[in-house]
Write a protein that holds these residues in place. Structure first.
Motif, PDB file in Angstrom:
ATOM      1  N   VAL A   1     -45.312   4.769 -21.174  1.00 24.21           N
ATOM      2  CA  VAL A   1     -46.248   3.775 -21.253  1.00 24.21           C
ATOM      3  C   VAL A   1     -46.372   3.197 -19.830  1.00 24.21           C
ATOM      4  O   VAL A   1     -45.377   2.765 -19.184  1.00 24.21           O
ATOM      5  CB  VAL A   1     -46.251   3.090 -22.201  1.00 24.21           C
ATOM      6  N   VAL A   2     -47.792   3.298 -19.218  1.00 28.40           N
ATOM      7  CA  VAL A   2     -48.040   2.501 -18.191  1.00 28.40           C
ATOM      8  C   VAL A   2     -48.962   1.652 -18.636  1.00 28.40           C
ATOM      9  O   VAL A   2     -50.160   2.101 -18.979  1.00 28.40           O
ATOM     10  CB  VAL A   2     -48.674   3.602 -16.933  1.00 28.40           C
ATOM     11  N   GLN A   3     -49.127   0.473 -18.272  1.00 27.48           N
ATOM     12  CA  GLN A   3     -49.845  -0.718 -18.748  1.00 27.48           C
ATOM     13  C   GLN A   3     -50.818  -1.325 -17.498  1.00 27.48           C
ATOM     14  O   GLN A   3     -50.313  -1.395 -16.452  1.00 27.48           O
ATOM     15  CB  GLN A   3     -49.152  -1.953 -19.300  1.00 27.48           C
ATOM     16  N   THR A   4     -52.089  -1.176 -17.676  1.00 30.69           N
ATOM     17  CA  THR A   4     -53.080  -1.788 -16.917  1.00 30.69           C
ATOM     18  C   THR A   4     -54.074  -2.555 -17.367  1.00 30.69           C
ATOM     19  O   THR A   4     -54.066  -3.054 -18.521  1.00 30.69           O
ATOM     20  CB  THR A   4     -53.632  -0.580 -15.860  1.00 30.69           C
ATOM     21  N   VAL A   5     -55.231  -2.767 -16.896  1.00 28.81           N
ATOM     22  CA  VAL A   5     -56.528  -3.610 -17.318  1.00 28.81           C
ATOM     23  C   VAL A   5     -57.571  -2.996 -17.268  1.00 28.81           C
ATOM     24  O   VAL A   5     -57.753  -2.151 -16.339  1.00 28.81           O
ATOM     25  CB  VAL A   5     -56.377  -5.117 -16.679  1.00 28.81           C
ATOM     26  N   LEU A   6     -58.236  -3.359 -18.249  1.00 27.90           N
ATOM     27  CA  LEU A   6     -59.825  -2.894 -18.106  1.00 27.90           C
ATOM     28  C   LEU A   6     -60.749  -4.356 -18.615  1.00 27.90           C
ATOM     29  O   LEU A   6     -60.576  -4.730 -19.626  1.00 27.90           O
ATOM     30  CB  LEU A   6     -60.321  -1.718 -19.122  1.00 27.90           C
ATOM     31  N   THR A   7     -61.298  -4.774 -17.454  1.00 28.99           N
ATOM     32  CA  THR A   7     -61.665  -6.023 -17.714  1.00 28.99           C
ATOM     33  C   THR A   7     -63.003  -6.342 -16.751  1.00 28.99           C
ATOM     34  O   THR A   7     -62.956  -5.739 -15.858  1.00 28.99           O
ATOM     35  CB  THR A   7     -60.678  -7.199 -17.081  1.00 28.99           C
ATOM     36  N   GLY A   8     -63.803  -7.137 -17.491  1.00 29.66           N
ATOM     37  CA  GLY A   8     -64.936  -7.702 -16.798  1.00 29.66           C
ATOM     38  C   GLY A   8     -64.959  -8.460 -15.583  1.00 29.66           C
ATOM     39  O   GLY A   8     -65.817  -8.778 -14.866  1.00 29.66           O
ATOM     40  N   THR A   9     -63.663  -8.960 -15.280  1.00 23.38           N
ATOM     41  CA  THR A   9     -63.619  -9.968 -14.211  1.00 23.38           C
ATOM     42  C   THR A   9     -63.155  -9.133 -12.851  1.00 23.38           C
ATOM     43  O   THR A   9     -62.683  -7.913 -13.104  1.00 23.38           O
ATOM     44  CB  THR A   9     -62.400 -10.930 -14.538  1.00 23.38           C
ATOM     45  N   VAL A  10     -63.475  -9.753 -11.825  1.00 21.95           N
ATOM     46  CA  VAL A  10     -63.080  -9.047 -10.564  1.00 21.95           C
ATOM     47  C   VAL A  10     -61.749  -8.839 -10.254  1.00 21.95           C
ATOM     48  O   VAL A  10     -61.226  -9.673 -10.635  1.00 21.95           O
ATOM     49  CB  VAL A  10     -63.870  -9.668  -9.528  1.00 21.95           C
ATOM     50  N   LYS A  11     -61.168  -7.909  -9.791  1.00 15.38           N
ATOM     51  CA  LYS A  11     -59.859  -7.530  -9.575  1.00 15.38           C
ATOM     52  C   LYS A  11     -59.096  -8.539  -9.145  1.00 15.38           C
ATOM     53  O   LYS A  11     -57.853  -9.110  -9.780  1.00 15.38           O
ATOM     54  CB  LYS A  11     -59.522  -6.374  -8.567  1.00 15.38           C
ATOM     55  N   SER A  12     -59.567  -9.327  -8.033  1.00 14.77           N
ATOM     56  CA  SER A  12     -58.515 -10.636  -7.540  1.00 14.77           C
ATOM     57  C   SER A  12     -58.418 -11.509  -8.591  1.00 14.77           C
ATOM     58  O   SER A  12     -57.173 -12.167  -8.559  1.00 14.77           O
ATOM     59  CB  SER A  12     -59.008 -10.900  -6.241  1.00 14.77           C
ATOM     60  N   ASN A  13     -59.287 -11.877  -9.152  1.00 16.38           N
ATOM     61  CA  ASN A  13     -59.290 -13.008 -10.159  1.00 16.38           C
ATOM     62  C   ASN A  13     -58.504 -12.373 -11.496  1.00 16.38           C
ATOM     63  O   ASN A  13     -57.832 -13.336 -11.651  1.00 16.38           O
ATOM     64  CB  ASN A  13     -60.897 -13.382 -10.617  1.00 16.38           C
ATOM     65  N   ALA A  14     -58.473 -11.240 -11.628  1.00 11.66           N
ATOM     66  CA  ALA A  14     -57.652 -10.640 -12.979  1.00 11.66           C
ATOM     67  C   ALA A  14     -56.238 -10.692 -12.598  1.00 11.66           C
ATOM     68  O   ALA A  14     -55.498 -11.342 -13.400  1.00 11.66           O
ATOM     69  CB  ALA A  14     -57.973  -9.333 -13.193  1.00 11.66           C
ATOM     70  N   VAL A  15     -55.832 -10.570 -11.230  1.00 15.44           N
ATOM     71  CA  VAL A  15     -54.507 -10.699 -10.677  1.00 15.44           C
ATOM     72  C   VAL A  15     -53.990 -12.098 -10.619  1.00 15.44           C
ATOM     73  O   VAL A  15     -52.967 -12.433 -11.435  1.00 15.44           O
ATOM     74  CB  VAL A  15     -54.262 -10.267  -9.331  1.00 15.44           C
ATOM     75  N   HIS A  16     -54.977 -12.847 -10.417  1.00 14.59           N
ATOM     76  CA  HIS A  16     -54.611 -14.659 -10.207  1.00 14.59           C
ATOM     77  C   HIS A  16     -54.337 -14.941 -11.807  1.00 14.59           C
ATOM     78  O   HIS A  16     -53.396 -15.680 -12.059  1.00 14.59           O
ATOM     79  CB  HIS A  16     -55.591 -15.257  -9.697  1.00 14.59           C
ATOM     80  N   LYS A  17     -55.316 -14.593 -12.737  1.00 12.50           N
ATOM     81  CA  LYS A  17     -55.317 -15.004 -14.104  1.00 12.50           C
ATOM     82  C   LYS A  17     -53.853 -14.742 -14.565  1.00 12.50           C
ATOM     83  O   LYS A  17     -53.238 -15.387 -15.522  1.00 12.50           O
ATOM     84  CB  LYS A  17     -56.310 -14.479 -14.737  1.00 12.50           C
ATOM     85  N   LEU A  18     -53.375 -13.300 -14.511  1.00 13.01           N
ATOM     86  CA  LEU A  18     -52.205 -12.829 -15.277  1.00 13.01           C
ATOM     87  C   LEU A  18     -50.885 -13.503 -14.353  1.00 13.01           C
ATOM     88  O   LEU A  18     -49.996 -13.661 -15.051  1.00 13.01           O
ATOM     89  CB  LEU A  18     -52.113 -11.423 -15.232  1.00 13.01           C
ATOM     90  N   LYS A  19     -51.058 -13.506 -13.037  1.00 12.54           N
ATOM     91  CA  LYS A  19     -49.838 -14.096 -12.271  1.00 12.54           C
ATOM     92  C   LYS A  19     -49.776 -15.513 -12.777  1.00 12.54           C
ATOM     93  O   LYS A  19     -48.462 -15.971 -12.483  1.00 12.54           O
ATOM     94  CB  LYS A  19     -50.158 -13.962 -10.719  1.00 12.54           C
ATOM     95  N   ALA A  20     -50.579 -16.287 -12.763  1.00 10.84           N
ATOM     96  CA  ALA A  20     -50.481 -17.808 -13.251  1.00 10.84           C
ATOM     97  C   ALA A  20     -49.488 -18.100 -14.558  1.00 10.84           C
ATOM     98  O   ALA A  20     -48.902 -18.757 -14.600  1.00 10.84           O
ATOM     99  CB  ALA A  20     -51.908 -18.336 -13.601  1.00 10.84           C
ATOM    100  N   PHE A  21     -49.592 -16.767 -15.341  1.00 10.56           N
ATOM    101  CA  PHE A  21     -48.663 -17.073 -16.560  1.00 10.56           C
ATOM    102  C   PHE A  21     -47.532 -15.974 -16.610  1.00 10.56           C
ATOM    103  O   PHE A  21     -46.968 -15.719 -17.580  1.00 10.56           O
ATOM    104  CB  PHE A  21     -49.704 -16.754 -17.676  1.00 10.56           C
ATOM    105  N   GLY A  22     -47.341 -15.366 -15.316  1.00 15.23           N
ATOM    106  CA  GLY A  22     -46.147 -14.563 -15.288  1.00 15.23           C
ATOM    107  C   GLY A  22     -46.539 -13.167 -16.149  1.00 15.23           C
ATOM    108  O   GLY A  22     -45.220 -12.565 -16.194  1.00 15.23           O
ATOM    109  N   LEU A  23     -47.722 -12.852 -16.175  1.00 16.81           N
ATOM    110  CA  LEU A  23     -47.736 -11.563 -17.047  1.00 16.81           C
ATOM    111  C   LEU A  23     -48.188 -10.488 -16.166  1.00 16.81           C
ATOM    112  O   LEU A  23     -48.175  -9.310 -16.535  1.00 16.81           O
ATOM    113  CB  LEU A  23     -48.887 -11.715 -17.808  1.00 16.81           C
ATOM    114  N   ASP A  24     -48.145 -10.770 -14.845  1.00 22.14           N
ATOM    115  CA  ASP A  24     -48.718  -9.661 -13.726  1.00 22.14           C
ATOM    116  C   ASP A  24     -47.395  -8.517 -13.541  1.00 22.14           C
ATOM    117  O   ASP A  24     -47.902  -7.609 -13.154  1.00 22.14           O
ATOM    118  CB  ASP A  24     -48.922 -10.199 -12.443  1.00 22.14           C
TER     119      ASP A  24
END
Length: 235
Positions: free
Chosen positions: A104-127
């Motif tokens: 399994v390789v996990q990634t995201v499919l999201t409506g948010t722009v890439k840099s913001n998706a990274v910030h969102k997940l990094k803030a909670f240690g999910l990145d």
């Protein structure tokens, strides 16, 4: 494995609205009066609708300027994400447990722009569980279903394996996520942690629906079941 971000893994709506307001003012010179609800839509679509409901006639350069301003405004607020936002129940354990599945390789499919998706997940240690280079993002000019296929193509190029509904799973909280997965070619697990109810996710065509991600074993079993020969046959 494709994860939606907002209201599936994290909820940072307050910060997102503030960033949109700053970006709107930077691009139009006017204060933001109304921000259309996301409802699983990409930032590119939200931008155009927000301009329209605020009485702004969209011009050719509005979208790239707005997305650039949105990324900058969001980055300026990244320190607020963990304080004013929240990680959705069970998100960390679900990501960690799914990462242990073979192949399994996990990634995201999201409506948010890439840099913001990274910030969102990094803030909670999910990145650390996410390969962001294989995902699909809101600044890309595709509907979400096509964006899923783009992400599959990126994964194939990197990993050398064709990806179809037999070996691709998406987890999302909105009926739009479910519809995109079904059209794009992926099995889909709905989580009723966002604005779509369990019944709505089922009616949209979700293969399985969970109340949230709080039971990591249940999430792992769902992913494994949908990617096993028996699970594909049952679906």
């Amino acid at each position: 494995m494709l994860w939606n971000v907002d209201l599936t893994l994290v909820d940072v709506a307050i910060v997102s609205r503030d960033a949109y307001a700053e970006a709107f003012r930077a691009v139009t010179g006017r204060p933001l009066v109304k921000l259309v609800p996301p409802m699983g839509r990409p930032d590119s679509e939200i931008v155009f609708e927000t301009l329209a409901v605020n009485g702004i006639q969209a011009e050719d350069d509005h979208l790239p300027r707005f997305l650039s301003a949105l990324a900058a405004a969001f980055a300026d607020r990244r320190g607020r994400l963990a304080k004013e936002g929240r990680m959705m129940p069970g998100a960390r354990d679900a990501l960690k447990s799914v990462s242990r599945l073979d192949g399994v390789v996990q990634t995201v499919l999201t409506g948010t722009v890439k840099s913001n998706a990274v910030h969102k997940l990094k803030a909670f240690g999910l990145d650390k569980y996410i390969d962001f280079e294989l995902g699909g993002y809101g600044e890309e000019p595709y509907p979400k279903a096509t964006l899923l296929q783009v992400a599959q193509g990126r994964a194939k190029q990197r990993l050398g394996t064709p990806f179809t509904a037999a070996n691709t799973v998406m987890i999302g909280d909105s009926t739009r996520d479910v519809q995109a997965a079904k059209i794009g070619g992926a099995a889909v697990i709905g989580v009723a942690s966002g604005r779509s109810m369990t019944s709505e996710l089922r009616e949209a065509g979700a293969d399985l629906v969970l109340p949230d991600l709080s039971n990591a074993s249940e999430v792992v079993a769902a992913v494994a079941g949908l990617t096993s020969p028996a699970g594909r046959k049952a679906g």
